[in-house]
Enzyme design. Structure first.
Site, PDB file in Angstrom:
ATOM      1  N   ASP A  66       0.820  -1.215   0.000  1.00  0.00           N
ATOM      2  CA  ASP A  66       0.000   0.000   0.000  1.00  0.00           C
ATOM      3  C   ASP A  66       0.852   1.262   0.000  1.00  0.00           C
ATOM      4  O   ASP A  66       0.309   2.372   0.015  1.00  0.00           O
ATOM      5  CB  ASP A  66      -0.977   0.003   1.186  1.00  0.00           C
ATOM      6  CG  ASP A  66      -0.291  -0.093   2.539  1.00  0.00           C
ATOM      7  OD1 ASP A  66       0.780  -0.712   2.619  1.00  0.00           O
ATOM      8  OD2 ASP A  66      -0.830   0.447   3.521  1.00  0.00           O
ATOM      9  N   ASP A 253       4.977   3.831   8.119  1.00  0.00           N
ATOM     10  CA  ASP A 253       4.284   3.005   9.110  1.00  0.00           C
ATOM     11  C   ASP A 253       5.243   2.654  10.237  1.00  0.00           C
ATOM     12  O   ASP A 253       6.406   2.291   9.996  1.00  0.00           O
ATOM     13  CB  ASP A 253       3.771   1.727   8.463  1.00  0.00           C
ATOM     14  CG  ASP A 253       2.631   1.983   7.481  1.00  0.00           C
ATOM     15  OD1 ASP A 253       2.330   3.165   7.241  1.00  0.00           O
ATOM     16  OD2 ASP A 253       2.073   1.002   6.965  1.00  0.00           O
TER      17      ASP A 253
END
Length: 369
Positions: A66, A253
């Protein structure tokens, strides 16, 4: 010089009708730098006021899909829409070890050829950036053959003294990467504008007998000038203190940082973009999957004394008020949780196509002790 940040994708895991996959653009003087490129990023460009053809540099935080699956397609579309130019500077792409292999193999297997020059610079992670069971041997990438279109890139290693990676150092900006902890090695990026020259003191120049003209420009550029009468004028004699540059930090992340480099680089940032995939009630689940909550993001922002915190990378369960269904949560809950940690300081929830201007600074920031 105008500088702004535009969010093209603010959702986690996959693109949805309301949020695209991760993609953020820092723009200045018509040039765009792209941070992450999730699936569908090229479509988000087409829907926005930005032009993909103006991308000069691309920074990938980590290699989860992603954040990177949109990159080959975006590059191919830019290639289709641009004319070959032998004197064009290469698009520079920065990311973790393995990114070059991903791009080269994808382009090779799809028989895709880019009409513009490009180069991949890879960051070598340290073993403490992910759980031991998730570490994979990537030595095979060293044997990858550089494609005929790609220029040889650099292999960038951690500077142990500064606890960071030096990526860009030009006349206007410095870009550094710092380490984050995630399920696979992840990085954050600092984009820092270099100090701008202070204003010339016209009255003092007049008193020294310096007529308006080219000498003013030379002093402004930092050059020492010797007048015809033998007087030496140093720039510091006739200019105000330099104005500090702007600072933007974009984190990939993570469930936390690795080392001291992140906090030092992000200190006093004008804008900090931090993921908040799940709310504080899901803290254990977030940590298990290598993600952050609003509290984690806000505590880091508070530590770094940043001017503005922007939360992004939301699980698709978080919806705007009025759009929540069964199992969904109002996204404003994430904002409330972060602002509680920051004692009421406003926190921004990123939305697709949101643009935030970064105004010029007027005063110097006191560095941390």
């Amino acid at each position: 010089m105008a500088m702004d940040v535009t969010f093209l994708g603010t959702g986690a895991a996959y693109p949805s009708p309301t949020r695209g996959a991760s993609a953020t653009v820092v723009r200045f003087e018509g040039e765009s730098w792209l941070f992450d490129c999730g699936e569908g990023t090229q479509t988000q460009f087409m829907k926005s006021h930005l032009k993909a053809g103006r991308i000069a540099k691309i920074f990938i935080t980590h290699l989860h899909g992603d954040h990177v699956f949109g990159l080959p397609g975006l590059l191919c579309t830019i290639s289709l829409q641009s004319s070959p130019a032998t004197n064009k500077l290469p698009v520079e792409i920065y990311g973790p070890l393995g990114l070059r292999s991903f791009l080269c193999r994808t382009l090779e297997l799809s028989h895709s050829q880019l009409t513009f020059p490009w180069v991949v610079h890879e960051l070598v992670p340290t073993p403490d950036q992910c759980p031991a069971e998730e570490r994979k041997e990537l030595s095979f990438v060293d044997g990858d053959k550089v494609s005929s279109e790609e220029a040889p890139g650099k292999t960038l290693r951690l500077d142990p003294l500064e606890d960071s990676y030096s990526l860009v150092d030009n006349s206007q900006f410095v870009v550094k990467a710092f380490r984050l902890f995630h399920r696979i090695p992840s990085f954050g990026f600092l984009v820092e504008e270099k100090p701008r020259p202070g204003k010339l003191n016209a009255q003092k120049l007049k008193e020294l007998g310096v007529p308006p003209g080219p000498i003013y420009g030379r002093l402004k550029d930092g050059a020492t000038v010797v007048l015809e009468n033998g007087t030496t004028i140093f720039p510091s004699d006739v200019t105000e203190d330099p104005l500090p540059g702007r600072k933007v930090c974009i984190l990939g992340d993570c469930s936390g940082i690795v080392g001291d480099g992140a906090a030092a680089l992000c200190y006093g940032a004008d804008l900090l973009v931090h993921e908040a995939t799940l709310d504080d009630a899901q803290a254990d689940k977030a940590k298990e999957h290598g993600h952050s909550t609003p509290r984690v993001a806000a505590e880091f922002a508070k530590l770094c004394k940043v001017k503005k915190l922007v939360l992004s990378h939301f699980s698709q369960r978080y919806k705007p008020a009025g759009q929540t269904g069964e199992g969904d949560v109002d996204v404003m809950e994430l904002k409330r949780q972060a602002e509680e940690v920051l004692d009421g300081q406003e926190v921004v929830l990123a939305e697709d196509f949101m643009t935030i201007d970064i105004p010029m600074k007027k005063v110097t920031i006191v560095p941390p002790n």
